[in-house]
Scaffold this motif. Structure first.
Motif, mmCIF file in Angstrom:
data_model
loop_
_atom_site.group_PDB
_atom_site.id
_atom_site.type_symbol
_atom_site.label_atom_id
_atom_site.label_comp_id
_atom_site.label_asym_id
_atom_site.label_seq_id
_atom_site.Cartn_x
_atom_site.Cartn_y
_atom_site.Cartn_z
ATOM 1 N N SER A 154 -9.174 -16.290 -5.328
ATOM 2 C CA SER A 154 -10.581 -16.499 -4.967
ATOM 3 C C SER A 154 -10.832 -16.099 -3.520
ATOM 4 C CB SER A 154 -10.962 -17.969 -5.178
ATOM 5 O OG SER A 154 -10.921 -18.324 -6.536
ATOM 6 N N VAL A 155 -9.917 -16.475 -2.642
ATOM 7 C CA VAL A 155 -10.050 -16.116 -1.223
ATOM 8 C C VAL A 155 -10.013 -14.601 -1.060
ATOM 9 C CG1 VAL A 155 -8.950 -16.274 1.042
ATOM 10 C CG2 VAL A 155 -9.084 -18.301 -0.420
ATOM 11 N N MET A 156 -9.129 -13.951 -1.808
ATOM 12 C CA MET A 156 -9.039 -12.488 -1.736
ATOM 13 C C MET A 156 -10.332 -11.836 -2.217
ATOM 14 S SD MET A 156 -5.177 -11.949 -3.222
ATOM 15 C CE MET A 156 -5.301 -10.164 -3.197
ATOM 16 N N VAL A 157 -10.897 -12.349 -3.304
ATOM 17 C CA VAL A 157 -12.134 -11.774 -3.849
ATOM 18 C C VAL A 157 -13.263 -11.890 -2.841
ATOM 19 C CG1 VAL A 157 -13.922 -12.047 -5.615
ATOM 20 C CG2 VAL A 157 -11.509 -12.144 -6.262
ATOM 21 N N VAL A 158 -13.391 -13.047 -2.213
ATOM 22 C CA VAL A 158 -14.461 -13.247 -1.228
ATOM 23 C C VAL A 158 -14.257 -12.345 -0.013
ATOM 24 C CG1 VAL A 158 -15.502 -14.925 0.341
ATOM 25 C CG2 VAL A 158 -14.955 -15.592 -2.012
ATOM 26 N N ALA A 159 -12.977 -12.118 0.367
ATOM 27 C CA ALA A 159 -12.702 -11.251 1.518
ATOM 28 C C ALA A 159 -13.136 -9.820 1.238
ATOM 29 C CB ALA A 159 -11.210 -11.289 1.848
ATOM 30 N N ALA A 322 -3.656 -15.830 8.831
ATOM 31 C CA ALA A 322 -3.895 -15.460 10.236
ATOM 32 C C ALA A 322 -3.729 -13.968 10.494
ATOM 33 C CB ALA A 322 -2.933 -16.241 11.138
ATOM 34 N N ILE A 323 -3.374 -13.193 9.470
ATOM 35 C CA ILE A 323 -3.210 -11.747 9.655
ATOM 36 C C ILE A 323 -4.579 -11.133 9.976
ATOM 37 C CG2 ILE A 323 -2.595 -9.580 8.521
ATOM 38 C CD1 ILE A 323 -0.567 -11.131 6.853
ATOM 39 N N PRO A 324 -4.719 -10.457 11.131
ATOM 40 C CA PRO A 324 -6.036 -9.963 11.551
ATOM 41 C C PRO A 324 -6.536 -8.762 10.764
ATOM 42 C CG PRO A 324 -4.347 -9.298 13.122
ATOM 43 C CD PRO A 324 -3.674 -10.205 12.150
ATOM 44 N N ASN A 325 -5.651 -7.991 10.174
ATOM 45 C CA ASN A 325 -6.036 -6.796 9.438
ATOM 46 C C ASN A 325 -6.325 -7.163 7.984
ATOM 47 O OD1 ASN A 325 -5.314 -4.381 7.618
ATOM 48 N ND2 ASN A 325 -5.505 -3.417 9.637
ATOM 49 N N THR A 326 -7.546 -6.865 7.522
ATOM 50 C CA THR A 326 -7.951 -7.264 6.167
ATOM 51 C C THR A 326 -7.065 -6.628 5.100
ATOM 52 O OG1 THR A 326 -10.246 -7.512 6.875
ATOM 53 C CG2 THR A 326 -9.849 -7.318 4.519
ATOM 54 N N PHE A 327 -6.733 -5.358 5.265
ATOM 55 C CA PHE A 327 -5.902 -4.685 4.266
ATOM 56 C C PHE A 327 -4.528 -5.335 4.168
ATOM 57 C CE2 PHE A 327 -2.645 -1.455 3.321
ATOM 58 C CZ PHE A 327 -3.035 -1.123 2.028
ATOM 59 N N SER A 333 -1.363 -11.325 0.472
ATOM 60 C CA SER A 333 -1.865 -12.281 -0.522
ATOM 61 C C SER A 333 -1.502 -11.844 -1.935
ATOM 62 C CB SER A 333 -3.387 -12.414 -0.392
ATOM 63 O OG SER A 333 -3.750 -12.935 0.866
ATOM 64 N N ALA A 334 -1.587 -10.524 -2.174
ATOM 65 C CA ALA A 334 -1.209 -10.009 -3.488
ATOM 66 C C ALA A 334 0.263 -10.273 -3.775
ATOM 67 C CB ALA A 334 -1.504 -8.511 -3.565
ATOM 68 N N ALA A 335 1.088 -10.149 -2.732
ATOM 69 C CA ALA A 335 2.516 -10.434 -2.902
ATOM 70 C C ALA A 335 2.739 -11.900 -3.256
ATOM 71 C CB ALA A 335 3.274 -10.074 -1.626
ATOM 72 N N LEU A 336 1.949 -12.802 -2.648
ATOM 73 C CA LEU A 336 2.066 -14.226 -2.973
ATOM 74 C C LEU A 336 1.648 -14.486 -4.422
ATOM 75 C CD1 LEU A 336 0.788 -16.027 0.265
ATOM 76 C CD2 LEU A 336 3.119 -15.380 -0.385
ATOM 77 N N LEU A 337 0.672 -13.729 -4.907
ATOM 78 C CA LEU A 337 0.273 -13.868 -6.313
ATOM 79 C C LEU A 337 1.387 -13.381 -7.236
ATOM 80 C CD1 LEU A 337 -3.472 -12.734 -6.403
ATOM 81 C CD2 LEU A 337 -2.558 -15.052 -6.553
ATOM 82 N N VAL A 338 2.001 -12.258 -6.887
ATOM 83 C CA VAL A 338 3.137 -11.744 -7.664
ATOM 84 C C VAL A 338 4.231 -12.802 -7.721
ATOM 85 C CG1 VAL A 338 5.012 -10.039 -7.672
ATOM 86 C CG2 VAL A 338 2.665 -9.322 -7.214
ATOM 87 N N LEU A 339 4.490 -13.443 -6.577
ATOM 88 C CA LEU A 339 5.501 -14.486 -6.498
ATOM 89 C C LEU A 339 5.160 -15.667 -7.399
ATOM 90 C CD1 LEU A 339 7.844 -16.113 -5.240
ATOM 91 C CD2 LEU A 339 6.295 -16.710 -3.367
#
Length: 509
Positions: A154-159, A322-327, A333-339
């Motif tokens: 959800s956080v990724m989608v909003v970003a 806290a990562i400043p670069n959106t990409f 975040s995608a890696a955390l989802l894979v995990l």
């Protein structure tokens, strides 16, 4: 005398049998359809594809779960130094290596999944008890972990699409609409993977393992640069003397108890192991070495953040956020989802699938049981369960407390009572003269041992006055189960060791 047949499964024997001999030619091994199907059958030696790397990637994913990071970071916050945390993890890893190897050997030798393995101690019908307990714990956590992963999505989608935030303004059955969309999406992905069976799970774990290791290594390196290579090895005053050792051994015991599910049903995976050597190698690189790598990542992420602003993070998600670069943030975040998906599949999806297959072998196969498990994980509305301390602590905590006694009973029966001699053929027969028939299919001695040791485990889990030994509850429950069973069980002097190869099925699904 063992009969040879030309094909696995229920094929006809090489020597013709006639009905007058009392054996059905269509079922020469007298297998019961209430105990045997293609998914519960032993796996053939030829075709087993779980090698050392496959087993290593199981641990590469599971050890680095967000829950494990939260646990280890919590030790840092409680005043343990970096060295003490690494010491605790090393002790826990050594114990887990032994326990998981002993559990894994059973699957490699017999080729059967956990519900069938449980028949050895509990009987062909009594085995439903441990299988359903393990399955119930897993299916609830499957839903909860999917919900937690959906929060990240959800956080990724909003970003990416800020307008999607409006979907969070309305809710249905306790979850906002964006949450529903993300939950169902992740839920569906997992169902698709599991629908292709254990081989697809093996391939997904093999893919996810390197992704996770590289991601966390990259996060650690980034934090080192952010902190100017300054790492705080503690939050201040650390424990010393007896307090230090008590904290280390307590943390090590809790670390083992986290894997109370896996040490119980590890045979679900090792039934596909190519050899005992594959288990040893996979466990060695995946447990002691990987857990020390995990500990080093914990120390770097937590120590560098503390050196920057004096605050202790609660999860790697804090670092990702806290990562400043959106990409790069989206990539991490995608890696955390894979995990999360990898951990959920192995820890929380396989067990209930086999449990349901074992409950209705004539009606369900692995795929259909997986679908039902997934549906149950959805209809229990896991977000409401997660937000209810009573359900988490008393229902899931209570069921979880029973895993230690179950492990103790099954290990004592397999290694000490039967000395690893198993008649695999009798695991699928309802003949009253069968090895595992006991009394109407139930070994009441094992059930009695479970009742006694479960009472001890539940008291340790829920009586506040015993919180001092709470860290060791899994070991105490497991030991109580083993001792109670050894005191009650019948000793066998005529143990036979008969493999299941004549009725085995190639592990192709």
């Amino acid at each position: 005398m063992r009969q040879n047949i030309s094909e696995p499964g229920l094929a006809a024997p090489a020597v013709a049998l006639t009905p007058s001999q009392g054996i059905d030619p269509a079922n020469p091994h007298e297998l019961s359809p209430t105990l045997y199907n293609q998914d519960l059958a032993p796996t053939t030696r030829n075709g087993r594809s779980w090698n050392a790397y496959s087993i290593f990637t199981l641990w590469a994913n599971d050890v680095h779960s967000l829950g494990n990071y939260a646990f280890a970071i919590g030790l840092f916050a409680l005043g343990m130094s970096a060295g003490q945390i690494l010491g605790a993890l090393a002790i826990g890893a050594a114990l887990l290596f032994v326990l998981l190897s002993l559990s894994g050997y059973m699957g490699e030798k017999t080729g059967v999944p956990f519900p069938v393995m449980s028949r050895i101690a509990f009987g062909i019908n009594g085995a439903q008890i441990p299988a359903l307990i393990r399955g119930a714990v897993a299916i609830a956590w499957f839903g909860i972990q999917t919900y937690l992963a959906s929060q990240v999505l959800s956080v990724m989608v909003v970003a990416v699409a800020p307008g999607a935030a409006t979907l969070e303004e309305s809710s249905f059955l306790g979850l906002n609409m964006l949450g529903w969309i993300c939950f169902v999406a992740l839920w569906a992905v997992q169902l698709v993977i599991v629908s292709y069976g254990m081989e697809m799970i093996r391939k997904y774990e093999a893919f996810a393992g390197p992704v996770i290791l590289v991601t966390f290594l990259a996060l650690a390196i980034w934090m080192l640069f952010e902190s100017g290579f300054n790492i705080s090895l503690s939050t201040g005053e650390t424990k010393t003397g007896g307090q230090m050792w008590a904290a280390m051994f307590g943390a090590a015991a809790l670390w083992v108890s986290i894997y109370g599910t896996f040490v119980l049903n590890f045979c679900d995976f090792t039934r596909g192991a190519s050899s005992k050597q594959a288990i040893i190698k996979g466990n060695f690189f995946g447990i002691p070495l990987n857990m020390l790598f995990f500990g080093a990542i914990v120390v770097v992420l937590t120590g560098t953040q503390f050196s920057i602003n004096g605050k202790v993070i609660t999860s790697p998600s804090d670092v990702v956020g806290a990562i400043p670069n959106t990409f790069l943030l989206l990539l991490a975040s995608a890696a955390l989802l894979v995990l999360t998906i990898a951990v959920n599949l192995m820890a929380n999806f396989v067990a209930p699938t086999y449990a349901l297959t074992n409950l209705f072998p004539k009606k369900l196969n692995f795929r259909s049981a997986a679908m039902i498990s997934g549906v149950i994980g959805l209809v229990i509305l896991p977000w409401n369960m997660y937000n209810s301390p009573e359900i988490i602590n008393y229902f899931l905590g209570g069921l979880g407390a029973l895993l230690g006694p179950l492990f103790g009973i099954i290990m004592a029966d397999y290694w000490l009572i039967r000395r690893a001699r198993i008649n695999v053929m009798d695991l699928y027969r309802t003949n009253p003269e069968g090895t595992y028939y006991f009394t109407r299919g139930v070994n009441y001695r094992a059930v009695t041992a479970l009742v006694i040791s479960s009472a001890i485990a539940l008291v340790l889990a829920f009586v506040p006055a015993l919180h001092v030994v709470g860290s060791f509850a899994w070991f105490l429950g497991s030991g109580a189960g083993a001792l109670a069973y050894l005191a009650l069980a019948k000793r066998h002097n005529d143990l036979v060791d008969i493999e299941g190869e004549p009725i085995a099925v190639a592990p192709t699904h």
